[in-house]
Design an enzyme around this catalytic site. Sequence first.
Site, mmCIF file in Angstrom:
data_model
loop_
_atom_site.group_PDB
_atom_site.id
_atom_site.type_symbol
_atom_site.label_atom_id
_atom_site.label_comp_id
_atom_site.label_asym_id
_atom_site.label_seq_id
_atom_site.Cartn_x
_atom_site.Cartn_y
_atom_site.Cartn_z
ATOM 1 N N ASP A 42 1.201 -1.220 -0.158
ATOM 2 C CA ASP A 42 -0.152 0.046 0.037
ATOM 3 C C ASP A 42 0.918 0.710 -0.090
ATOM 4 O OD1 ASP A 42 -2.344 -0.631 0.035
ATOM 5 O OD2 ASP A 42 -2.486 -0.705 1.817
ATOM 6 N N LYS A 64 -3.110 2.630 -2.371
ATOM 7 C CA LYS A 64 -5.090 3.228 -2.464
ATOM 8 C C LYS A 64 -4.985 4.187 -1.144
ATOM 9 C CE LYS A 64 -8.406 0.411 -2.175
ATOM 10 N NZ LYS A 64 -8.796 0.169 -3.611
ATOM 11 N N MET A 181 -9.228 9.466 8.276
ATOM 12 C CA MET A 181 -9.519 9.773 7.165
ATOM 13 C C MET A 181 -10.403 11.210 6.951
ATOM 14 S SD MET A 181 -9.632 6.202 5.137
ATOM 15 C CE MET A 181 -9.636 5.554 6.113
#
Length: 270
Positions: A42, A64, A181
Amino acid sequence: MNTTTTPPLGTCTLVGAGPGDPELLTLKAVKAIQAATVLLVDDLVNDEVLTWARPGARIVHVGKRGGCRSTPQAFIEKLMVTAVREGEHVVRLKGGDPFIFGRGGEEVEHLRAEGIACQVVNGITAGLAAVSALGVPLTHRDHAHGVVFMTGHAKPGHAAMDWRAVGASAHALGLTLVVYMGVGAADQIAAGLLQAMPADTLVAIIENASRPEQRHATTRLDQLISTLTSSGLGSPAVIVVGDVLRAMASRDFAAAAAELAAPQEKRRLG
């Protein structure tokens, strides 16, 4: 006579690479990385972690990251299945922990549906590393009876998070709120939480937790958006909300007061 042979089935392990500092890897994670013949990596994994890979291992970056162009999840899962069926020892290397907002659950379910067993090696999640780097806990007997990990955005097509309800629960039960996030949706998060939490509730924003380039800011809930704007903090970042930050706020206030008093002390000594 049928001489067709089935290729040996490989293995698959989901490995948490931790929040960024390569020294926070577990021993089990290092052993899994060293044994891998294929690593699917990742974006948020520190490149230094890959120094543990064996010579000749195939490293595939399958980034991602929210708000950026990402490798489709279905394509990543197809790569995993194909490599295992080719006899490879696959490590799916993820930032933080695979089972905390790492889509590890989705990948394990897909592998099981394909008849492939999968091991999981946990890693230190960013929400824990972020507050630890600031010298404060996630729980405290005097300030927080528990902690809630939240994602800052819902899956496309799903209902948006009810941040007022989240704030009401956190405030009533004395919980630390850790939002992953959440920078991109900070205005909605702050607006919702302010419907249920005091305006002076303390907030910390920690960018690049545990890395050399880590930055942070502390503020009040009603000043979250202005603080994000003035500080320039952005993703990847964790937003922490709750009274556990009071110890840090007191320490920062004491340090600031000492700094202001220092010139006066020098003048007296002079």
